[in-house]
Design an enzyme around this catalytic site. Structure first.
Site: not given
Length: 197
Positions: A67, A12-14
């Site tokens: 998230r 995942s993108h931070p």
């Protein structure tokens, strides 16, 4: 920015969400809906516009903070249908996405075929293997030839020419083989053949 060293985020993108891999009924897809507009479009494409109105997911910051709950909510939907169903829906909505391909699907992917990206390479034997070609395309240069296997050089095939080219001009090397034993693809100066220009 906050004085904290970020940890590993896996796939995942931070700082963008959702921007990661999700399970579908028959595999995995990546969805890159990393802004509020794309998230609303994604929710509509998934047939769940209420997802975009969930207070936990109203902004990118909230989606990043929540998230695990967001991933669970999206996967509760995406696991109901196969990959191709979601790719078609998301593409139609303009949401960046892609299937996570297995090697068999990769070699037969229409985009890779259209760009002549899968080429054949052959060593000293008769069998060739399929592998990735050079993705860089330059005007004036021939495209990858996907039908004719490129032949890799044999062990030490160009050894003398390489040593001659790199060292002889400094007086540090003399050919070990007599001139009549030099490979035929080396010019009079001892240089290797260059790619066609």
């Amino acid at each position: 920015m906050e004085g904290k060293i970020p940890g590993r985020t896996g796939d995942s993108h931070p700082s963008l969400a959702p921007f990661e891999i999700f399970a579908a009924k028959d595999g995995r897809i990546i969805i890159a809906a990393g802004n509020d507009t794309l998230f609303m479009l994604m929710a509509d494409a998934l047939g769940s516009p209420a997802l975009a109105l969930d207070p936990r997911f109203m902004s990118n910051d909230l989606r990043c903070s929540n998230r695990p709950a967001m991933v669970a909510a999206i996967e509760a939907i995406t696991t109901r249908e196969p990959i191709e169903h979601w790719i078609a829906k998301l593409n139609e909505a303009g949401v960046p996405c892609s299937p996570i391909n297995t090697i068999d699907k990769l070699f037969d992917h229409p985009q890779l075929k259209a760009r002549n990206m899968i080429v054949k390479v052959k060593g000293q034997g008769h069998r060739h293997i399929r592998t990735a070609g050079n993705p860089i395309r330059l005007t004036g240069y021939a495209d990858n030839d996907v039908e004719t296997p490129a032949v890799s050089p044999g062990l030490n095939q160009h050894r003398e020419a390489i040593l001659n080219e790199l060292m002889a001009t400094h007086g540090a090397y003399a050919n070990a083989a007599p001139d009549d034993d030099m490979p035929t693809d080396i010019d009079a100066a001892g240089s290797l053949p260059r790619a066609a220009e």
